[in-house]
Design a protein around this motif. Structure first.
Motif, PDB file in Angstrom:
ATOM      1  N   UNK A  68      35.271  39.271  42.441  1.00  0.00           N
ATOM      2  CA  UNK A  68      36.720  38.975  43.521  1.00  0.00           C
ATOM      3  C   UNK A  68      36.613  39.807  44.655  1.00  0.00           C
ATOM      4  N   UNK A  69      36.213  39.450  45.632  1.00  0.00           N
ATOM      5  CA  UNK A  69      36.937  41.057  46.624  1.00  0.00           C
ATOM      6  C   UNK A  69      38.411  40.836  47.359  1.00  0.00           C
ATOM      7  N   UNK A  70      39.387  42.200  47.418  1.00  0.00           N
ATOM      8  CA  UNK A  70      40.254  42.429  48.268  1.00  0.00           C
ATOM      9  C   UNK A  70      40.375  42.173  48.973  1.00  0.00           C
ATOM     10  N   UNK A  91      44.651  39.220  46.333  1.00  0.00           N
ATOM     11  CA  UNK A  91      44.602  40.699  46.000  1.00  0.00           C
ATOM     12  C   UNK A  91      44.658  42.250  46.677  1.00  0.00           C
ATOM     13  N   UNK A  92      45.629  42.398  46.574  1.00  0.00           N
ATOM     14  CA  UNK A  92      45.347  44.182  47.153  1.00  0.00           C
ATOM     15  C   UNK A  92      45.047  45.310  46.768  1.00  0.00           C
ATOM     16  N   UNK A 150      39.680  49.238  49.428  1.00  0.00           N
ATOM     17  CA  UNK A 150      39.962  48.514  48.597  1.00  0.00           C
ATOM     18  C   UNK A 150      38.772  48.740  47.498  1.00  0.00           C
ATOM     19  N   UNK A 151      39.007  47.388  46.369  1.00  0.00           N
ATOM     20  CA  UNK A 151      37.672  46.865  45.204  1.00  0.00           C
ATOM     21  C   UNK A 151      37.498  46.152  45.538  1.00  0.00           C
ATOM     22  N   UNK A 152      36.279  46.044  44.859  1.00  0.00           N
ATOM     23  CA  UNK A 152      35.982  44.147  44.756  1.00  0.00           C
ATOM     24  C   UNK A 152      35.387  44.502  42.826  1.00  0.00           C
TER      25      UNK A 152
END
Length: 265
Positions: free
Chosen positions: A259-261, A176-177, A186-188
């Motif tokens: 979910x962590x990118x 996940x990028x 970046x997104x969580x």
């Protein structure tokens, strides 16, 4: 001789499952829960022997059943992989038959002047017990390995606003990028229900475009005052990220809720 069909099907289920597991392990193919259904298909094919049908018991039909069992187990439609797994399955089956025949000679008198008959096979259930033990050990080790792998990618997350603190666990998704295009942050991704207690600034919302297989759209996100993450055996780390909401449940076992990118780490 009396044959109990239910016992025959159960015994063949464990034998087929054992053969399929050994085949997948030898070839290092991935398999799922469908391997149990494949073993059931092979077990019920044994009933065909009682129908005395020359067509259903012919070699081409037997090979088709083997191909079907391997197709169900691997869910791979690549002909090369399917043929490879089927040939390996047959070789392992012949090897097992050789061992079984060798043990049967120990329990039954054999003479080159008479036809060989198996009247006693006391080691049969010992062999089946070994197969069942192998199946149980394989499933336990696979489960523990999977849990250990997931544990290495689980991070503790703390999200702060003016009054509240949200503490959850998130899974690092290395594929996940996802990033917010303007700030490049970046997104969580977090389950929507968990964000209800946080104050979301309506004038500072972000819309992050995303694209997956068969689906694309925009995720609504916001920037929190402070976000900290902590991996297994590591110190807390403050990160600058965009928090996005998700309607779907991310883990059926509730092992993680975010979910962590890969850009977060």
């Amino acid at each position: 001789m009396v044959v109990y069909i239910d016992i025959l099907i159960i015994e063949n289920f464990f034998v087929n499952l054992f053969l399929l597991l050994v085949t997948m392990k030898v070839l290092r193919y991935k398999y799922g829960k469908s391997i149990y259904f494949a073993a059931i298909v092979g077990a019920f094919y044994t009933v065909v022997l009682f129908l005395q049908s020359s067509i259903l018991t012919s070699l081409p039909i037997k090979l088709l059943v083997v191909l079907l069992m391997n197709l169900i187990s691997t869910k791979s439609f690549k002909l090369q992989n399917l043929i490879k797994s089927s040939v390996t399955f047959i070789i392992i089956s012949f090897t097992l038959c050789g061992f079984c025949f060798a043990f049967s000679i120990m329990d039954n008198q054999y003479s080159i002047f008479k036809s060989f008959e198996i009247n006693n096979y006391s080691i049969k259930y010992l062999l089946i017990s070994i197969m069942i033990l192998y199946i149980v050990v394989v499933r336990i080790t696979d489960y523990l390995r999977e849990r250990a792998l997931i544990k290495n990618f689980i991070y503790e997350i703390e999200i702060f606003d003016e009054k509240n603190t949200l503490s959850i666990k998130g899974l690092l998704d290395t594929g996940n990028a996802l990033r917010e295009p303007v700030t490049n942050l970046p997104c969580i991704i977090i389950e929507n229900d968990l964000l209800s207690g946080l104050k979301v600034p309506s004038n500072e919302l972000f819309y992050i475009p995303y694209s997956t297989i068969g689906e694309e759209g925009n995720l609504k996100g916001f920037k929190s005052e402070k976000v900290r993450i902590k991996g297994e055996g590591k110190e807390w780390k403050t990160v600058e990220v965009i928090i996005c909401s998700c309607k779907n449940k991310l883990s059926k076992e509730n092992e993680f809720n975010a979910l962590l990118s890969r850009g977060v780490i």
